[in-house]
Enzyme design. Structure first.
Site, PDB file in Angstrom:
ATOM      1  N   ARG A  88       0.818  -1.209   0.000  1.00 12.57           N
ATOM      2  CA  ARG A  88       0.000   0.000   0.000  1.00 12.57           C
ATOM      3  C   ARG A  88       0.850   1.256   0.000  1.00 12.57           C
ATOM      4  NH1 ARG A  88      -5.027  -1.866   2.486  1.00 12.57           N
ATOM      5  NH2 ARG A  88      -6.483  -0.148   2.613  1.00 12.57           N
ATOM      6  N   ARG A 160     -18.455  -1.505   9.619  1.00  9.65           N
ATOM      7  CA  ARG A 160     -17.077  -1.300  10.078  1.00  9.65           C
ATOM      8  C   ARG A 160     -16.894   0.108  10.632  1.00  9.65           C
ATOM      9  NH1 ARG A 160     -12.982  -3.498   5.421  1.00  9.65           N
ATOM     10  NH2 ARG A 160     -11.997  -1.502   5.876  1.00  9.65           N
ATOM     11  N   ARG A 171      -9.777   8.068   4.291  1.00  8.67           N
ATOM     12  CA  ARG A 171      -9.121   6.907   3.653  1.00  8.67           C
ATOM     13  C   ARG A 171      -8.872   7.163   2.170  1.00  8.67           C
ATOM     14  NH1 ARG A 171     -13.360   2.564   5.118  1.00  8.67           N
ATOM     15  NH2 ARG A 171     -12.131   1.118   3.869  1.00  8.67           N
TER      16      ARG A 171
HETATM   17  P1  AP5 Z   1      -8.649  -2.812   4.166  1.00  5.18           P
HETATM   18  O1  AP5 Z   1      -9.536  -3.738   4.878  1.00  5.18           O
HETATM   19  O2  AP5 Z   1      -7.668  -3.356   3.185  1.00  5.18           O
HETATM   20  O3  AP5 Z   1      -9.581  -1.727   3.522  1.00  5.18           O
HETATM   21  P2  AP5 Z   1      -9.549  -0.947   2.128  1.00  5.18           P
HETATM   22  O4  AP5 Z   1      -8.398  -1.087   1.232  1.00  5.18           O
HETATM   23  O5  AP5 Z   1      -9.864   0.417   2.547  1.00  5.18           O
HETATM   24  O6  AP5 Z   1     -10.553  -1.679   1.289  1.00  5.18           O
HETATM   25  P3  AP5 Z   1     -11.952  -2.072   1.692  1.00  5.18           P
HETATM   26  O7  AP5 Z   1     -11.972  -3.405   2.370  1.00  5.18           O
HETATM   27  O8  AP5 Z   1     -12.643  -0.959   2.425  1.00  5.18           O
HETATM   28  O9  AP5 Z   1     -12.637  -2.129   0.249  1.00  5.18           O
HETATM   29  P4  AP5 Z   1     -12.591  -3.225  -0.871  1.00  5.18           P
HETATM   30  O10 AP5 Z   1     -11.920  -2.658  -2.075  1.00  5.18           O
HETATM   31  O11 AP5 Z   1     -12.095  -4.546  -0.369  1.00  5.18           O
HETATM   32  O12 AP5 Z   1     -14.140  -3.299  -1.208  1.00  5.18           O
HETATM   33  P5  AP5 Z   1     -15.219  -4.440  -0.879  1.00  5.18           P
HETATM   34  O13 AP5 Z   1     -15.015  -5.609  -1.781  1.00  5.18           O
HETATM   35  O14 AP5 Z   1     -15.325  -4.680   0.571  1.00  5.18           O
HETATM   36  O15 AP5 Z   1      -7.814  -1.937   5.194  1.00  5.18           O
HETATM   37  C1  AP5 Z   1      -8.411  -1.346   6.328  1.00  5.18           C
HETATM   38  C2  AP5 Z   1      -7.363  -0.580   7.120  1.00  5.18           C
HETATM   39  O16 AP5 Z   1      -6.318  -1.475   7.551  1.00  5.18           O
HETATM   40  C3  AP5 Z   1      -6.627   0.512   6.338  1.00  5.18           C
HETATM   41  O17 AP5 Z   1      -7.347   1.731   6.324  1.00  5.18           O
HETATM   42  C4  AP5 Z   1      -5.322   0.608   7.136  1.00  5.18           C
HETATM   43  O18 AP5 Z   1      -5.497   1.319   8.332  1.00  5.18           O
HETATM   44  C5  AP5 Z   1      -5.042  -0.845   7.500  1.00  5.18           C
HETATM   45  N1  AP5 Z   1      -4.213  -1.535   6.486  1.00  5.18           N
HETATM   46  C6  AP5 Z   1      -4.582  -2.603   5.732  1.00  5.18           C
HETATM   47  N2  AP5 Z   1      -3.562  -2.979   4.931  1.00  5.18           N
HETATM   48  C7  AP5 Z   1      -2.539  -2.127   5.198  1.00  5.18           C
HETATM   49  C8  AP5 Z   1      -1.219  -1.994   4.674  1.00  5.18           C
HETATM   50  N3  AP5 Z   1      -0.751  -2.801   3.699  1.00  5.18           N
HETATM   51  N4  AP5 Z   1      -0.434  -1.001   5.171  1.00  5.18           N
HETATM   52  C9  AP5 Z   1      -0.877  -0.188   6.153  1.00  5.18           C
HETATM   53  N5  AP5 Z   1      -2.116  -0.262   6.679  1.00  5.18           N
HETATM   54  C10 AP5 Z   1      -2.942  -1.217   6.204  1.00  5.18           C
HETATM   55  O19 AP5 Z   1     -16.539  -3.691  -1.404  1.00  5.18           O
HETATM   56  C11 AP5 Z   1     -17.049  -2.564  -0.719  1.00  5.18           C
HETATM   57  C12 AP5 Z   1     -18.602  -2.589  -0.782  1.00  5.18           C
HETATM   58  O20 AP5 Z   1     -19.012  -2.443  -2.150  1.00  5.18           O
HETATM   59  C13 AP5 Z   1     -19.196  -3.926  -0.298  1.00  5.18           C
HETATM   60  O21 AP5 Z   1     -20.383  -3.634   0.398  1.00  5.18           O
HETATM   61  C14 AP5 Z   1     -19.514  -4.708  -1.586  1.00  5.18           C
HETATM   62  O22 AP5 Z   1     -20.619  -5.574  -1.431  1.00  5.18           O
HETATM   63  C15 AP5 Z   1     -19.782  -3.580  -2.575  1.00  5.18           C
HETATM   64  N6  AP5 Z   1     -19.320  -3.891  -3.931  1.00  5.18           N
HETATM   65  C16 AP5 Z   1     -18.159  -4.503  -4.296  1.00  5.18           C
HETATM   66  N7  AP5 Z   1     -18.044  -4.573  -5.631  1.00  5.18           N
HETATM   67  C17 AP5 Z   1     -19.162  -3.966  -6.142  1.00  5.18           C
HETATM   68  C18 AP5 Z   1     -19.632  -3.704  -7.479  1.00  5.18           C
HETATM   69  N8  AP5 Z   1     -18.919  -4.077  -8.560  1.00  5.18           N
HETATM   70  N9  AP5 Z   1     -20.794  -3.057  -7.597  1.00  5.18           N
HETATM   71  C19 AP5 Z   1     -21.529  -2.660  -6.522  1.00  5.18           C
HETATM   72  N10 AP5 Z   1     -21.136  -2.909  -5.225  1.00  5.18           N
HETATM   73  C20 AP5 Z   1     -19.965  -3.535  -5.057  1.00  5.18           C
END
Ligand code: AP5
Length: 215
Positions: A88, A160, A171
């Site tokens: 990241r 969350r 974020r």
């Molecule tokens: P992390 O859990 O990795 O969160 P993120 O990258 O912010 O990603 P999300 O999980 O929020 O989103 P996603 O892209 O996976 O979407 P999702 O599939 O869930 O990290 C959380 C925290 O941990 C960070 O802020 C940081 O503090 C820390 N962290 C983690 N890794 C780190 C690192 N390497 N270094 C430092 N800190 C770190 O989908 C979202 C929603 O949209 C769902 O409800 C889903 O049903 C819906 N959805 C998905 N696809 C579609 C579509 N095509 N159409 C409509 N709805 C959809």
């Protein structure tokens, strides 16, 4: 096979990861999930990570890189792994490049899922997660059959901490500043494939499949 999922918060990395890991028999490694588990279990790493996560900031590199190195070294990763949310920062990517030769692996492809910002905000603020098995839902795009109950295990769904509107905006800023530079980093290595994530979940997976089947 080693695949990296890159993209802003809410792009659908976790949603696609479930399908990809299953279809290609890859070990799914999400640093976000590992950190959330540590927070829930109140380990010392979890206590350290919590303050950053709740504010929408990245957890310091030194905490995260150790997690990933240890996980990649486990024997089940020998057949391949899918990294979601790591690297990241450019420093994390450089670290990964240093570690991979030790385990005889190389990055096969970096999949960048791109989604417009308003859509990201709607997806994140509407997301619900199962408190028991971690399955992801969305109140509009992927609702459970029974309100607030997981289809897979019957667990309660929750929102969350970092999916509040203010933290989501933070974020997204953090992503632009600290993670977007990875796009150029992996483009320069010829490893990046972009995916239009504004489509429905099945169509996004169709694009992923087309890319991975050409490898
Ligand atoms: P992390 O859990 O990795 O969160 P993120 O990258 O912010 O990603 P999300 O999980 O929020 O989103 P996603 O892209 O996976 O979407 P999702 O599939 O869930 O990290 C959380 C925290 O941990 C960070 O802020 C940081 O503090 C820390 N962290 C983690 N890794 C780190 C690192 N390497 N270094 C430092 N800190 C770190 O989908 C979202 C929603 O949209 C769902 O409800 C889903 O049903 C819906 N959805 C998905 N696809 C579609 C579509 N095509 N159409 C409509 N709805 C959809």
């Amino acid at each position: 096979m080693l695949i990296i999922l890159l993209g802003p918060p809410g792009a659908g990395k976790g949603t696609q990861a479930e399908e990809i890991a299953q279809k290609y028999n890859l070990v799914y490694i999400s640093t976000g999930d590992i950190l959330r588990k540590a927070v829930k279990e109140e380990t010392s790493m979890g206590r350290n990570a919590r303050e950053y996560m709740d504010q929408g900031q990245l957890v310091p590199d030194n905490l995260v890189v150790e997690i990933v190195r240890d996980r990649l070294m486990k024997p089940d990763c020998a057949n391949g792994a899918l990294l979601d949310g790591f690297p990241r920062t450019v420093d994390q990517a450089v670290f990964l490049d240093q570690v991979l030769p030790d385990i005889g692996a190389k990055i096969d492809r970096v999949l960048l899922i791109e989604v417009e910002e308003n859509e990201l905000i709607e997806r994140l603020t509407g997301r619900r997660v199962c408190s028991n098995c971690g399955a992801n839902y969305h109140i509009k795009y992927k609702p459970p059959q029974v309100r607030n109950v997981c289809d897979q295990c019957g667990g309660d769904l929750y929102q969350r901490e970092d999916d509040s509107l203010a933290t989501v905006k933070e974020r997204l800023e953090v992503y632009k500043k600290q993670t977007e530079p990875l796009i150029k980093f992996y483009q320069g290595k010829g490893l990046l494939s972009s995916i239009d994530g504004n489509q429905n979940i099945e169509d996004v997976f169709g694009q992923v499949r087309n890319i991975l089947e050409d490898l």
